[in-house]
Design an enzyme around this catalytic site. Structure first.
Site, PDB file in Angstrom:
ATOM      1  N   PRO A 175       0.838  -1.194   0.000  1.00 46.83           N
ATOM      2  CA  PRO A 175       0.000   0.000   0.000  1.00 46.83           C
ATOM      3  C   PRO A 175       0.875   1.245   0.000  1.00 46.83           C
ATOM      4  O   PRO A 175       1.827   1.345   0.756  1.00 46.83           O
ATOM      5  CB  PRO A 175      -0.792  -0.106   1.298  1.00 46.83           C
ATOM      6  CG  PRO A 175      -0.555  -1.473   1.813  1.00 46.83           C
ATOM      7  CD  PRO A 175       0.745  -1.906   1.281  1.00 46.83           C
ATOM      8  N   GLU A 176       0.522   2.156  -0.861  1.00 51.21           N
ATOM      9  CA  GLU A 176       1.229   3.427  -0.949  1.00 51.21           C
ATOM     10  C   GLU A 176       0.305   4.513  -0.406  1.00 51.21           C
ATOM     11  O   GLU A 176      -0.700   4.209   0.225  1.00 51.21           O
ATOM     12  CB  GLU A 176       1.643   3.688  -2.407  1.00 51.21           C
ATOM     13  CG  GLU A 176       2.384   2.498  -3.033  1.00 51.21           C
ATOM     14  CD  GLU A 176       2.819   2.733  -4.470  1.00 51.21           C
ATOM     15  OE1 GLU A 176       3.013   3.901  -4.855  1.00 51.21           O
ATOM     16  OE2 GLU A 176       2.961   1.756  -5.217  1.00 51.21           O
TER      17      GLU A 176
END
Length: 290
Positions: free
Chosen positions: A2-3
């Site tokens: 996840p960014e």
DNA sequence: CATACGTCCTGCCAGC
DNA sequence: TGCTGGCAGGACGTAT
């Protein structure tokens, strides 16, 4: 995995469901994902009320009623799942639950992580401030101006894709959005950051911000593992133009997208839209010192 | 100081 | 069908 957009989506969803709840019980199933000694982590967390939730870089930060903060970094496969009422049936429990926060009113926040690269860390205000200070600017804030980006890039000899992944330089950009922003700016990922021309820096500034904003609107990108606190996938994957598209055709020009590896990570690009660096004269200044 | 590389861990998938 | 090697959205520690 996840960014920034995925962490932002998670923080927003938890703001809906978790604020105001008190942590009634803490179960540490996988101590290796907790940065603090597990006993201490449990003891300090029990009885705390969740006052607020924020995102910083790729982390989700719980603000607790004693001034302490719980920072959750999701690594590649971490998930924060929210069960608003009671607890899930056994069969519905996530298969890699690593930490479980039982709440009052009755509910659960489950940290689930197949690979366990993520971390949960309980910090006091000073500890969190120090961690945050080590991170670069938030690319979606107004203070992230063209000049700020220019000043980050100019002194660097690193490939631009590597620099974009460096959290001390810019916070929250990971491999998906680094590649997507570089395509939008028509910059080859291996170009050295300090060699970008002003027009290229301008384009990159714009595309970093626009791709992150559009991904947040779509509630993030799910390649495989990402889920929001409700267990739902993000909607941005169909809008990816280069990431994970090696062998497919460029949506802009039809050229086949290529994949290359440097810095230990895949880079995806259109060789036509993002030409490699021009042959350039290597300028080397003689140093005064030895 | 800045940059590069190996490592942590599990699961999936393509290819044989 | 079954096995194997390669690969994965991150980030830290160590080497150069």
């Amino acid at each position: 995995m996840p960014e920034l957009p995925e962490a932002e989506t998670i923080a927003r969803a938890l703001r809906e469901g978790a604020i105001g709840r008190t942590i009634a019980r803490v179960r540490v199933i996988r101590p290796d994902v907790v940065a603090n000694p597990a006993r201490l982590f449990q003891r300090r967390l029990v009885g705390r009320r969740i006052l607020d939730l924020q995102r910083r870089a790729k982390s989700i930060v719980f603000h607790l009623d004693d001034g302490s903060l719980l920072a959750v970094s999701l690594g590649m496969t971490g998930r924060l799942l929210m069960y608003r009422v009671g607890r899930p049936r056994r069969a519905d429990m996530p298969p890699h639950a690593a930490v479980i926060l039982e709440t009052d009113p009755p509910g659960m926040i489950v940290y689930d992580d197949v690979r366990r690269f993520g971390r949960l860390e309980l910090l006091d205000a000073a500890g969190w401030a120090a961690r945050s200070a080590a991170l670069g600017p938030e690319p979606l804030e107004d203070s992230f101006t063209l000049d700020v980006l220019g000043a980050i890039l100019a002194p660097s000899r690193a490939p631009i894709r590597s620099l974009l992944l460096d959290q001390r330089k810019i916070a929250g950009v990971g491999n998906i959005y680094a590649n997507e922003a570089l395509f939008g700016a028509r910059i080859h990922p291996a170009r050295l950051a300090g060699t970008l021309q002003p027009a290229e820096v301008r384009r990159l500034h714009k595309t970093i911000r626009s791709v992150l904003a559009r991904a947040i609107e779509a509630r993030g990108t799910t390649i495989r593992d990402y889920r929001d606190p409700n267990g739902d996938s993000g909607g941005f994957a169909p809008r990816l133009v280069v990431y994970d598209r090696a062998g497919s055709r460029c949506r802009r020009c039809g050229t086949v997208i290529e994949r290359t590896v440097f810095g230990g990570r895949s880079a995806f690009f259109c060789p036509s839209c993002q030409p490699a660096a021009r042959v350039r004269v290597i300028r080397r200044r003689r140093n005064a010192r030895t």
